[in-house]
Design an enzyme around this catalytic site. Sequence first.
Site, short mmCIF file in Angstrom:
data_model
loop_
_atom_site.label_atom_id
_atom_site.label_comp_id
_atom_site.label_asym_id
_atom_site.label_seq_id
_atom_site.Cartn_x
_atom_site.Cartn_y
_atom_site.Cartn_z
N HIS A 99 0.84 -1.20 0.00
CA HIS A 99 0.00 0.00 0.00
C HIS A 99 0.88 1.26 0.00
O HIS A 99 2.07 1.19 0.26
CB HIS A 99 -0.92 0.03 1.22
CG HIS A 99 -2.12 -0.86 1.09
ND1 HIS A 99 -2.08 -2.19 1.44
CD2 HIS A 99 -3.38 -0.62 0.64
CE1 HIS A 99 -3.26 -2.73 1.22
NE2 HIS A 99 -4.07 -1.80 0.74
N LYS A 135 -0.70 4.93 4.39
CA LYS A 135 -1.46 3.91 5.12
C LYS A 135 -0.63 3.46 6.31
O LYS A 135 0.42 2.82 6.14
CB LYS A 135 -1.82 2.73 4.22
CG LYS A 135 -2.72 1.71 4.90
CD LYS A 135 -3.19 0.64 3.93
CE LYS A 135 -4.11 -0.37 4.58
NZ LYS A 135 -5.34 0.22 5.12
#
Length: 233
Positions: A131, A135
Site C-alpha cells: 500500500h 497507510k
Amino acid sequence: MKIGLFGYGKMGKMIAGMAEERGHTIATKVDLDTVEIDYASFDVAIDFSTPEAAFENITNCFKNNVPVISGTTGWLDRYQEAVELCQQNDSAFIYASNFSLGVNIFFELNRQLAKMMSQLNEYTVSMEEIHHTQKLDAPSGTAITLAEGIMENSSYMDWQLNGTGENSIPIHSIREGAVPGTHTIAYDSEVDGIEIKHTAHNRKGFALGAILAAEWILGKKGIFGMRDVLNFT
C-alpha cells in the site's frame, strides 16, 4: 437516495463525486468539526471516518433508524457491540474491510483455493500486501480478511505480521509510493508455486462498491456483508 457521509477525506470525496454521478444526493458531510447532525435528512450513512470516531458514528445512526455502510478499519474490537446495537434498534449494517467488487471476487477465489489446497500438506501459504506510504495500519484490513478466509478453510490457526510460525500465515506488509493496494496469496512447494493476485489501479472501485452497498441496503433490516450485496452463495 440521500446519503449522510461520515468522513470527508480522499475516500469521502471520491464517494461524494461518484454518488452524485449516480443521481444521489449528499445530504450531509460529517467531519471532525461537525457539531450537530440531522439524522432525518438522509436515508443511509456511509462511514469512512477514523477508528476513533467510527463506533460512535455508526451506533448513533442505528439509534436514529439510519442504516450504515462502514469501511472504516481499526475499530473492530467493538464490532460485536455495534452488531448488538444494530439488532436492538432494528436497523441495518454492512461492514467490509474492502468494498471493491474485484476484491470481493478475490475473497471468494481465496476461500475456494484454500479449500482445494487444504489437503496438500506439501504446500505452504504466504501473503504479501503493498500500500501507499500514508497507510499507517499493517497488515491491511483486506489482508486480515484474506487470512481469515484461509483459516476458515484450512488447518492454519492464525496469521503473523512479517514473521513465520507453525500453523500461522505469514503476512508481509510493504509501504511504498502511491500504491492503492496490491494483495498476493502464494502457495509454494518444493516443485512449484501457485499465486492469485489482486491489484487496485485506483480507489474508484472502493467508492463504487460502497455506493452499491448503500443502494442495496435500503429497506432492509439486519447484518449483511458484500457477499449478500453481490449475491454470492
